[in-house]
Design an enzyme around this catalytic site. Sequence first.
Site, short mmCIF file in Angstrom:
data_model
loop_
_atom_site.label_atom_id
_atom_site.label_comp_id
_atom_site.label_asym_id
_atom_site.label_seq_id
_atom_site.Cartn_x
_atom_site.Cartn_y
_atom_site.Cartn_z
N CYS A 25 -2.02 8.17 -9.86
CA CYS A 25 -1.25 7.63 -8.59
C CYS A 25 -2.12 8.48 -7.55
O CYS A 25 -2.21 7.76 -6.49
CB CYS A 25 0.02 8.02 -8.80
SG CYS A 25 0.78 8.03 -10.26
N HIS A 34 14.59 -5.13 14.10
CA HIS A 34 13.45 -6.16 14.48
C HIS A 34 12.70 -5.42 15.59
O HIS A 34 13.28 -4.64 16.46
CB HIS A 34 14.46 -7.28 15.33
CG HIS A 34 13.75 -8.44 15.93
ND1 HIS A 34 13.14 -9.39 15.04
CD2 HIS A 34 13.36 -8.59 17.23
CE1 HIS A 34 12.61 -10.11 15.85
NE2 HIS A 34 12.68 -9.67 17.08
#
Length: 496
Positions: free
Chosen positions: A75, A469
Site C-alpha cells: 500500500c 459547495h
Amino acid sequence: MSRKMLIDGEVNQPNEQEAHYDFDLFVIGAGSGGVRASRISANFGAKVGICELPFHPVSSEVIGGVGGTCVIRGCVPKKILVYGASFGGEIEDARNYGWEVNEKVDFNWKKLLQKKTDEIIRLNGVYKRLLSNSGVKLFEGEGKIVGPNDVEVTQLDGTKLSYSAKHILIATGSRAQRPAIPGQELGISSDEALSLEELPKRAVVLGAGYIAVEFASIWRGMGASVDLFFRKELPLRGFDDELRAVVARNLEGRGIDLHPQTNLTELVKTEDGIKVRTDHGEELIADVVLFATGRSPNTKRLNLEAVGVELDKTGAIKVDEYSRTNVPNIWAVGDVTNRVNLTPVALMEGTCFAKTVFGGEPSKPDYRDIPCAVFCIPPLSVVGLSEEQAIEQAKGDILVFTSTFNPMKNTVSGRQEKTVMKLIVDAETDKVIGASMCGPDAAEIMQGIAIALKCGATKAQFDSTVGIHPSSAEEFVTMRSATRRIAAGTKPKTNL
C-alpha cells in the site's frame, strides 16, 4: 501476575499451577496484523515475542521486514508511485489553468524510486520502535512451529533459538503467485515492480484486480505504453458492474490498451525485449511483464503439519470467528487466513485477538460495511453492497441512485473524464446499504460515507445533510430522484 485468557469461548482465570512459558504470546510475522496484536497484547500486560524476516524491498521465503507487505512492498510504496504518476495528468491540466509548462517535461524515475525506498526504510524503523516502546521482544529471522507451544527462530547466521509460548499467533501474510505458463520466470510480481531499476517504456500487465489496474495507471501516468490483459469482460471482478465499466472507460481514456477475455500463453526472451503471446494468437514486445494474478498465503514453511493446524484448499489457515485455529492456543490473523485481505482488516483482527486473549473482552472482527479503494487514476472507492450483491441479498425492492458529472476542475482543464457516484437503498427501510464512487478524491470521500453506513443512515438523512459547495462530495447528499427501482426477486443482469 495472572492474566485472563479466553478458553473455549469463555474468559477464565488460568490455573496458578500451570506450566511456565518463555512468553505469554509469540507472534510469527511482523506485518500490520502481527505488530498490532503484539503491541495491544503487551499493553494488556502480556509478555510478547515476535519474529520477522530481515528487511528487503523485494520479499522471498527468507527476506521480508518489519512492517510487512503493506508498509514495505504494498500500500505505502504503491501510493507513493500513484502520487508520482498523477502529476503527469496534473501537468497536462495545468496548461489550461494558466501555467506555462514546457512541451517536454522530463520524469526522473530513479529519483522517485530513491524517495520511495527512503520512506519505507524510515517506516521499517518506526515499526521497530513501536514494538520496542511497547515492550515487545523482536527477533530477526524465520519462525516456525515445532510443537503446540513451541516456536523456533532461525537467525541470519543460521543459529536456531527455541521458545515456548502460552499462545502462538501466525501473521505471515501472503505473497504474489505466478501463472504456470512457459517463460513465466521472465515476468515480475508487484514486489519487483516497486523496485525496478529502469522505468519500462512498454509494459504488459496480466490481471484485473487492485494491483493490475493500479500499476497500469502508474506506468501509463509516467509515460509508458501499457497493455492490460484480463479474463473477464471488465476489470475488478467483485466490484459493482456499473463502476467497473467506468474504471475501464477511464483506463482507456488515459491511454491504456485493454485486452478483455484474453490470457497470456507464453513469454519468450528476445533481443528487443520480452515477446508476449496470447490465447488469441496475438504477439507483442514488452520491456516488463507484470503478473498481478493473485496471492497465496504464506504457510508452506511454518511447519504447521507438526501440530495439525488445518488449512483450506488455498493453503490459508482455517480459523473460527475469534481467529483461533483448530489447535486452541494457536491463532492467525491477516492475509494468511484469506478472509478479507486488506491492511485495515488485519489491524482489526489483531486488535480483536488481543482483546479476546489478553484483555478479558471476547471480540469478533466485524466484516460488515468495510470500505476500500482501488488507487487507479482516477480512483474507485466503495463501501457496503454493490448493486448486484444487493439484488441477490434483497428481501424487498432496491432503489438505485446515481450521479454522473464532469468535475468542476475538468471544465477548465478540458479533460473528458466523468465522476460517477452511486447509492444503493433498501426501499422498505430507507437505509443506505451501499455506496460507490469513481473519481478524484474517492477514497477520502468514501471514508466519511462508511461511517454513515456503519451507523445505519437512511437516504432521508443523506438528503437532509447540507452539502459542501462547490465539491464533488456534495453529490452524495443531492441525489433526490431514484435512477431505477429493482423489484424483489429480480436477478442481476450481469455476471461479468
